[in-house]
Design a protein around this motif. Structure first.
Motif, short mmCIF file in Angstrom:
data_model
loop_
_atom_site.label_atom_id
_atom_site.label_comp_id
_atom_site.label_asym_id
_atom_site.label_seq_id
_atom_site.Cartn_x
_atom_site.Cartn_y
_atom_site.Cartn_z
N LEU A 147 10.22 1.88 -4.75
CA LEU A 147 10.56 2.93 -5.70
C LEU A 147 9.66 4.14 -5.53
O LEU A 147 8.47 4.02 -5.23
CB LEU A 147 10.41 2.40 -7.13
N ARG A 148 10.24 5.31 -5.75
CA ARG A 148 9.48 6.55 -5.78
C ARG A 148 9.49 7.08 -7.21
O ARG A 148 10.52 7.05 -7.88
CB ARG A 148 10.09 7.60 -4.84
N LEU A 162 -3.01 4.86 -9.05
CA LEU A 162 -2.56 4.68 -7.67
C LEU A 162 -2.42 6.03 -6.96
O LEU A 162 -2.78 6.16 -5.78
CB LEU A 162 -1.23 3.92 -7.64
N VAL A 163 -1.92 7.03 -7.66
CA VAL A 163 -1.77 8.36 -7.06
C VAL A 163 -3.14 8.98 -6.79
O VAL A 163 -3.33 9.65 -5.77
CB VAL A 163 -0.90 9.27 -7.96
N PRO A 216 7.02 5.13 -0.85
CA PRO A 216 7.36 4.44 -2.10
C PRO A 216 6.31 3.42 -2.51
O PRO A 216 5.48 2.99 -1.70
CB PRO A 216 8.67 3.74 -1.74
N PHE A 217 6.36 3.03 -3.77
CA PHE A 217 5.60 1.90 -4.29
C PHE A 217 6.54 0.70 -4.27
O PHE A 217 7.76 0.86 -4.30
CB PHE A 217 5.13 2.16 -5.72
N ARG A 218 5.99 -0.50 -4.25
CA ARG A 218 6.81 -1.71 -4.24
C ARG A 218 6.56 -2.50 -5.53
O ARG A 218 5.45 -2.95 -5.79
CB ARG A 218 6.50 -2.57 -3.02
N LEU A 271 4.53 -10.18 -12.18
CA LEU A 271 5.00 -8.89 -11.65
C LEU A 271 3.82 -8.22 -10.97
O LEU A 271 2.69 -8.33 -11.43
CB LEU A 271 5.47 -7.97 -12.78
N SER A 272 4.11 -7.53 -9.88
CA SER A 272 3.05 -6.77 -9.23
C SER A 272 3.59 -5.44 -8.76
O SER A 272 4.79 -5.27 -8.53
CB SER A 272 2.46 -7.55 -8.05
N LEU A 273 2.68 -4.48 -8.64
CA LEU A 273 3.00 -3.17 -8.10
C LEU A 273 2.06 -2.94 -6.93
O LEU A 273 0.84 -3.07 -7.08
CB LEU A 273 2.82 -2.07 -9.16
N ASP A 274 2.65 -2.65 -5.76
CA ASP A 274 1.87 -2.44 -4.56
C ASP A 274 2.08 -1.03 -4.04
O ASP A 274 3.17 -0.46 -4.18
CB ASP A 274 2.29 -3.44 -3.48
N ASP A 275 1.05 -0.52 -3.40
CA ASP A 275 1.16 0.74 -2.68
C ASP A 275 0.93 0.41 -1.21
O ASP A 275 -0.22 0.31 -0.77
CB ASP A 275 0.13 1.75 -3.18
#
Length: 151
Positions: free
Chosen positions: A53-54, A92-93, A106-108, A117-121
């Motif tokens: 996702l962006r 993250l930014v 994008p981020f994943r 749930l996880s958010l990866d860069d």
């Protein structure tokens, strides 16, 4: 008129106790580090849903979320809402900016078989386990995951 003198002193015992607590904490952490203690990690789990996702800031304060696969609008975070999501993304930014990486990669966002749930860069290697922030905060990202699956 007589002046009233007020002393703003903390009790000596309280200060000694606080100091002892700090010293004990540092000592225990040092012992754990020297002994090679490694905190328990969750067991490996399979990814059951993953979306690249962006996140794009709009001039009115909204955040637009696009699927990187087909550039389709997935969701919109209205101005003044989703403070947790915005805070995680800001962190993250900030790291991307320090590494001179622009907003294009994008981020994943991933849901794991064990419910995490996880958010990866992928561009920086940064990984955020969202469940550690509690169910309400992780739920904000779960809503984005649901919207991504329906897009």
């Amino acid at each position: 008129m007589s002046e009233l003198k007020v002393e703003n002193k903390l009790p000596r015992g309280l200060l000694i106790g606080a100091g002892a607590l700090v010293v004990a904490s540092l000592l225990l952490v040092s012992i754990a580090r020297i002994a090679g203690y490694v905190p328990a990690q969750p067991p490996p789990s399979a990814a059951i849903a993953s979306y690249d996702l962006r996140f794009v800031d709009r001039s009115d304060g909204a955040v637009l979320i696009y699927s990187d696969k087909d550039d389709k609008l997935v969701d919109t975070l209205q101005p003044g809402t989703n403070g947790f999501v915005r805070g995680v993304l800001r962190g993250l930014v900030r790291e991307r900016n320090a590494d001179h990486i622009g907003p294009t990669p994008p981020f994943r966002l991933t849901r794991w078989a064990d419910g995490r749930l996880s958010l990866d860069d992928p561009s920086t290697g940064r990984h955020v386990d969202l469940e550690v922030f509690g169910p309400t905060n992780a739920g904000a990202f779960a809503d984005i995951l649901v919207a991504s699956s329906q897009a």
